[in-house]
Design an enzyme around this catalytic site. Sequence first.
Site, PDB file in Angstrom:
ATOM      1  N   VAL A  61       0.796  -1.152   0.206  1.00  0.00           N
ATOM      2  CA  VAL A  61      -0.137   0.116   0.066  1.00  0.00           C
ATOM      3  C   VAL A  61       0.872   1.193   0.061  1.00  0.00           C
ATOM      4  CG1 VAL A  61      -1.940  -1.128   1.069  1.00  0.00           C
ATOM      5  CG2 VAL A  61      -0.026   0.014   2.494  1.00  0.00           C
ATOM      6  N   ASN A  87      -7.014  -1.267   6.328  1.00  0.00           N
ATOM      7  CA  ASN A  87      -6.516  -2.007   7.709  1.00  0.00           C
ATOM      8  C   ASN A  87      -5.003  -2.176   7.597  1.00  0.00           C
ATOM      9  OD1 ASN A  87      -6.711  -3.934   9.947  1.00  0.00           O
ATOM     10  ND2 ASN A  87      -5.709  -5.097   8.625  1.00  0.00           N
ATOM     11  N   SER A 153      -6.288   4.251  15.532  1.00  0.00           N
ATOM     12  CA  SER A 153      -5.920   3.599  17.029  1.00  0.00           C
ATOM     13  C   SER A 153      -6.168   4.379  17.988  1.00  0.00           C
ATOM     14  CB  SER A 153      -4.415   3.341  16.573  1.00  0.00           C
ATOM     15  OG  SER A 153      -3.888   2.981  17.898  1.00  0.00           O
ATOM     16  N   TYR A 165       4.276   6.802  15.105  1.00  0.00           N
ATOM     17  CA  TYR A 165       2.995   5.871  14.998  1.00  0.00           C
ATOM     18  C   TYR A 165       1.570   6.747  15.427  1.00  0.00           C
ATOM     19  CZ  TYR A 165      -0.375   1.967  15.721  1.00  0.00           C
ATOM     20  OH  TYR A 165      -1.348   1.283  15.635  1.00  0.00           O
ATOM     21  N   ALA A 167       1.184   9.873  15.093  1.00  0.00           N
ATOM     22  CA  ALA A 167       1.054  10.980  14.077  1.00  0.00           C
ATOM     23  C   ALA A 167       0.371  10.515  13.159  1.00  0.00           C
ATOM     24  CB  ALA A 167       2.435  11.567  13.804  1.00  0.00           C
ATOM     25  N   SER A 168       0.873   9.175  12.580  1.00  0.00           N
ATOM     26  CA  SER A 168       0.090   8.475  11.466  1.00  0.00           C
ATOM     27  C   SER A 168      -1.372   8.275  11.656  1.00  0.00           C
ATOM     28  CB  SER A 168       0.924   7.479  11.183  1.00  0.00           C
ATOM     29  OG  SER A 168       0.816   6.095  12.040  1.00  0.00           O
ATOM     30  N   LYS A 169      -1.718   7.784  12.868  1.00  0.00           N
ATOM     31  CA  LYS A 169      -2.709   7.248  13.306  1.00  0.00           C
ATOM     32  C   LYS A 169      -3.871   8.593  13.477  1.00  0.00           C
ATOM     33  CE  LYS A 169      -2.649   2.910  12.768  1.00  0.00           C
ATOM     34  NZ  LYS A 169      -3.213   2.279  11.458  1.00  0.00           N
ATOM     35  N   ILE A 198      -5.286  -5.068  20.945  1.00  0.00           N
ATOM     36  CA  ILE A 198      -5.782  -6.290  20.729  1.00  0.00           C
ATOM     37  C   ILE A 198      -4.678  -7.336  20.453  1.00  0.00           C
ATOM     38  CG2 ILE A 198      -7.071  -7.071  18.610  1.00  0.00           C
ATOM     39  CD1 ILE A 198      -8.623  -4.819  19.962  1.00  0.00           C
TER      40      ILE A 198
END
Length: 258
Positions: A61, A87, A153, A165, A167-169, A198
Amino acid sequence: MRLEGRIAVITGAGSGIGRAIALAFAREGASVALLDVREAAAQQTLALLGPGKHSALLCDVADGASVVRAFDAIDASYGRIDVVVNNAGIDTTPGDGMDKLIENRGLVTPFMSDAAFQRMLAVNVFGVFACTREGVRRMLREQRGGAIVNMSSVAGLSALAVAHYSASKSAVLGFTRATAREFGPHGIRVNAICPGVIDTPMAARVPEAAMKPLLAATPLRRIGQPEDIANAAVYLASDEASFVTGQWLSPNGGLVMC
């Protein structure tokens, strides 16, 4: 069945949450195209789906050309797309300092390379954009509407992870709201899911010293299961959520309450 006759594309479908979503969608009557950068893993998920017109395709992706090739192949096979579940994602990258977390006294960002930060955004943000773009192009062509489900998230809602992480979410949530407003007049809904902790291969890499306080702070006192997220994805993709767009659901056991 809530997704009877729908054509659904699921990225990162080779394991964990993606695999659980694929299984749930197939049970609900969807034909599922499984995309993963690990083709063998996607094939393993495919073998679990049972009867139906399902397929597994190699797709990175973070590579726009790879995304176009995958969606062109889906086009040739199915003729349309009704649902895209973005996802695919990563939680760490080479050179981000996570391997030296302890000796760096808990610090990561000062030791993170440009490439590490850029790779995180390439997969977790650009990947969502590229797959949304290709899915919506086909949804608009058919004038049937559609549904996009983006995986964010709790780290996008609160400071529960390292900077690149989180920042990306957070970016995924902003992208979800902007595209929901843009695509809504065309009958295309865009929503996000913000999972808590999870039980996935990704979570298994989290050191016990970091996992224990997260579970202690979770009122339901358990780790979530991939099926908890799959149930939310089925709802957002189905007609039950026909008046829901630009929103996020966060199955997180109460770890983050908003």
